[in-house]
Design a protein around this motif. Structure first.
Motif, PDB file in Angstrom:
ATOM      1  N   ASP A 280       3.167   5.918  -2.788  1.00 43.10           N
ATOM      2  CA  ASP A 280       4.336   6.757  -3.054  1.00 43.10           C
ATOM      3  C   ASP A 280       4.863   6.660  -4.480  1.00 43.10           C
ATOM      4  N   LEU A 281       4.750   5.481  -5.100  1.00 44.34           N
ATOM      5  CA  LEU A 281       5.324   5.283  -6.432  1.00 44.34           C
ATOM      6  C   LEU A 281       4.284   4.985  -7.505  1.00 44.34           C
ATOM      7  N   GLY A 282       3.079   4.693  -7.076  1.00 43.47           N
ATOM      8  CA  GLY A 282       2.036   4.327  -8.014  1.00 43.47           C
ATOM      9  C   GLY A 282       1.901   2.818  -8.087  1.00 43.47           C
ATOM     10  N   PRO A 283       0.821   2.348  -8.678  1.00 40.19           N
ATOM     11  CA  PRO A 283       0.609   0.906  -8.766  1.00 40.19           C
ATOM     12  C   PRO A 283       1.584   0.254  -9.731  1.00 40.19           C
TER      13      PRO A 283
ATOM     14  N   PRO B 276       5.480   3.799 -14.649  1.00 40.06           N
ATOM     15  CA  PRO B 276       6.932   3.906 -14.868  1.00 40.06           C
ATOM     16  C   PRO B 276       7.750   4.011 -13.579  1.00 40.06           C
ATOM     17  N   GLU B 277       7.297   4.814 -12.621  1.00 42.34           N
ATOM     18  CA  GLU B 277       8.053   4.998 -11.381  1.00 42.34           C
ATOM     19  C   GLU B 277       8.139   3.696 -10.592  1.00 42.34           C
ATOM     20  N   ARG B 278       7.023   2.990 -10.506  1.00 41.41           N
ATOM     21  CA  ARG B 278       6.987   1.738  -9.752  1.00 41.41           C
ATOM     22  C   ARG B 278       7.815   0.669 -10.451  1.00 41.41           C
TER      23      ARG B 278
ATOM     24  N   GLU C   7       0.827  -1.209   0.000  1.00 42.32           N
ATOM     25  CA  GLU C   7       0.000   0.000   0.000  1.00 42.32           C
ATOM     26  C   GLU C   7       0.859   1.256   0.000  1.00 42.32           C
ATOM     27  N   LEU C   8       1.936   1.239   0.748  1.00 45.28           N
ATOM     28  CA  LEU C   8       2.841   2.394   0.768  1.00 45.28           C
ATOM     29  C   LEU C   8       3.516   2.595  -0.581  1.00 45.28           C
ATOM     30  N   LEU C   9       3.928   1.498  -1.211  1.00 44.91           N
ATOM     31  CA  LEU C   9       4.527   1.613  -2.544  1.00 44.91           C
ATOM     32  C   LEU C   9       3.512   2.153  -3.542  1.00 44.91           C
TER      33      LEU C   9
END
Length: 105
Positions: free
Chosen positions: A13-16, A20-22, A8-10
């Protein structure tokens, strides 16, 4: 107080997964884990050969500090890896995506 899972935190903070970020984060984590496992394998092979980090470094032409970094998963170059594997008598098989499998040593 609400407790959140790591996932959930990821997501927050980074998106599902799939963004691209995740995806970049997950790839970096996977690479770090792989480097750590390679370093641990080198350490175990070095110990099985009754060598200190300093002795292995002398055999392949690097300092003890470089061997320490490699065993910790930091700063690993393919050429240094190959010298280590050859010195320790470790059989290596690389799976190169899109190219095929390569056996070394």
């Amino acid at each position: 107080m609400k407790l959140y899972t790591h996932e959930e935190l990821l997501d927050r903070d980074l998106g599902p997964i799939g963004t691209p970020e995740r995806d970049k984060f997950n790839q970096e984590v996977a690479e770090e884990i792989h480097a750590y496992k390679v370093g641990e394998a080198i350490k175990q092979a070095r110990l099985a050969n009754n060598l200190t980090q300093e002795q292995l470094g002398e055999k392949i032409g690097v300092r003890k500090s470089q061997i320490s970094k490699i065993e910790n998963g930091d700063n690993i170059s393919l050429s240094t890896l190959m010298r280590i594997f050859k010195t320790l008598g470790v059989q290596v098989a690389l799976d190169l995506k899109g190219i095929g499998r390569l056996s070394l040593c």
